[in-house]
Design an enzyme around this catalytic site. Sequence first.
Site, mmCIF file in Angstrom:
data_model
loop_
_atom_site.group_PDB
_atom_site.id
_atom_site.type_symbol
_atom_site.label_atom_id
_atom_site.label_comp_id
_atom_site.label_asym_id
_atom_site.label_seq_id
_atom_site.Cartn_x
_atom_site.Cartn_y
_atom_site.Cartn_z
ATOM 1 N N HIS A 53 31.589 33.869 -0.970
ATOM 2 C CA HIS A 53 30.685 33.434 -2.042
ATOM 3 C C HIS A 53 30.388 34.607 -2.986
ATOM 4 O O HIS A 53 30.520 34.490 -4.203
ATOM 5 C CB HIS A 53 29.403 32.893 -1.385
ATOM 6 C CG HIS A 53 28.296 32.551 -2.341
ATOM 7 N ND1 HIS A 53 27.846 31.263 -2.499
ATOM 8 C CD2 HIS A 53 27.543 33.316 -3.163
ATOM 9 C CE1 HIS A 53 26.862 31.252 -3.392
ATOM 10 N NE2 HIS A 53 26.647 32.500 -3.804
ATOM 11 N N GLU A 54 30.037 35.758 -2.389
ATOM 12 C CA GLU A 54 29.714 36.947 -3.201
ATOM 13 C C GLU A 54 30.956 37.486 -3.902
ATOM 14 O O GLU A 54 30.882 37.929 -5.047
ATOM 15 C CB GLU A 54 29.085 38.041 -2.328
ATOM 16 C CG GLU A 54 27.707 37.718 -1.811
ATOM 17 C CD GLU A 54 26.722 37.293 -2.888
ATOM 18 O OE1 GLU A 54 26.755 37.852 -3.998
ATOM 19 O OE2 GLU A 54 25.914 36.388 -2.613
ATOM 20 N N ASP A 114 21.346 31.659 -7.780
ATOM 21 C CA ASP A 114 22.380 31.291 -8.744
ATOM 22 C C ASP A 114 21.888 30.203 -9.701
ATOM 23 O O ASP A 114 22.206 30.228 -10.895
ATOM 24 C CB ASP A 114 23.629 30.800 -7.995
ATOM 25 C CG ASP A 114 24.234 31.912 -7.142
ATOM 26 O OD1 ASP A 114 24.032 33.090 -7.497
ATOM 27 O OD2 ASP A 114 24.873 31.600 -6.131
ATOM 28 N N HIS A 130 31.571 35.656 -7.082
ATOM 29 C CA HIS A 130 30.708 36.169 -8.169
ATOM 30 C C HIS A 130 31.285 37.471 -8.713
ATOM 31 O O HIS A 130 31.419 37.654 -9.921
ATOM 32 C CB HIS A 130 29.309 36.517 -7.629
ATOM 33 C CG HIS A 130 28.404 35.352 -7.376
ATOM 34 N ND1 HIS A 130 28.136 34.393 -8.310
ATOM 35 C CD2 HIS A 130 27.658 35.020 -6.288
ATOM 36 C CE1 HIS A 130 27.274 33.514 -7.816
ATOM 37 N NE2 HIS A 130 26.973 33.870 -6.572
HETATM 38 ZN ZN LIG Z 1 25.463 33.299 -5.277
#
Ligand SMILES: [Zn+2]
Length: 383
Positions: A65-66, A164, A69
């Site tokens: 997930h990170e 987010d 980003h």
């Molecule tokens: Zn996030």
Amino acid sequence: MQLQSTLPLGRIAGIRIAAHWSAAVTVGLFTWILATYLRGTADAGIIWAAATIGALALIACLLAHELAHSIVATRNGIHVERIVLWLLGGASELAGEPKDARTDLRVALVGPATSLLLGAIGFGAAAVSSVFSPGGPVTATLVWLATVNVILAVFNMLPGAPLDGGRVVRAVIWWRSGDRLRAETAAARWGQVLGMTLAGIGAAEIIAFGNFGGLWLILLGWFLYGAANSELILAGLRHRLGASTVGDVMTPAPRAVPATWTVDQLLHSDLVYTHHRVFPVIDHNGHPCAILAWADLLRPRTPAHPGLRVAELARPLPPAAIAHVDDLLGDVIARIVLRPNLDAVVVVDPTGRLAGLVTSTDLTLVCNRSALGLPVHPTVTPS
Ligand SMILES: [Zn+2]
């Protein structure tokens, strides 16, 4: 927020990954939760093994997930310092700000989208696994992993900074109004409301149902409220600093220490009798490569000997500590204010050579003046 005392884990796609000690608590907690969930599907030994693997797989999902980003941020010209895994999941530390609302939106959305995708893959894999072993620990672990990923995607889309969803709120308001500060302030206010709401729900859970799982929500809400509050303070500071640039407050052409110098050479030079507390260290091209403070000389990490080089005592410059003359002061303060061990920001010209220095004292003075409503620059020359 900048987490200290982290363990470096290596690099993925060029991005540094580190773990804070509190990530171990998260692995332990998830292992325990998953083992409880798997109870009855197999023998205790197999359950604990499956729970440990499942918890580690979940950490890998948080990392994915990170990474999503960070990779999108890097592709859009935002430097990513590192990703840190900690108690409440992962955090991407960005050294810059998105240039426009579209970039802001892309960087924000890709994280939850990745978690949703992982959730879908998990449910797909569980469906396949259930053909071979319905009700077995592997199927159950896959269902658990998929569910947690979907919950993560939904939770992260709650509309308040620094989640987010808060970034999405910021990007949309920014897009529609063209006013980034207004957007930032609104997203941070929503973040405060969200933090208080979560903490409130946690407290109600404990009081009404005696469910101490509510403590987790209180912790999360308290963290979110604090982070949103810092963002609000920074937005206010940015607003007051307006178009002031690094060039407005820097000390131009500061005295620098050549990296090739020995400590002996430095101590016998006139640099030690200047009023400076921090010196940029430059390489043979005049590019700043490190920073040296008095404190570094007084607390040598390497045993002192006459030939000891300045470069061995100086601290390498993190990307957040390098700025350009026309960078907005508000942006520079925002990215270094949370790094208490940063003594100064070096300013470089377009060729990368040292052009100026802004110390943490300079920045504190700027913040204090702006809080009192004074301009960064004197409008009247003092007589
Ligand atoms: Zn996030």
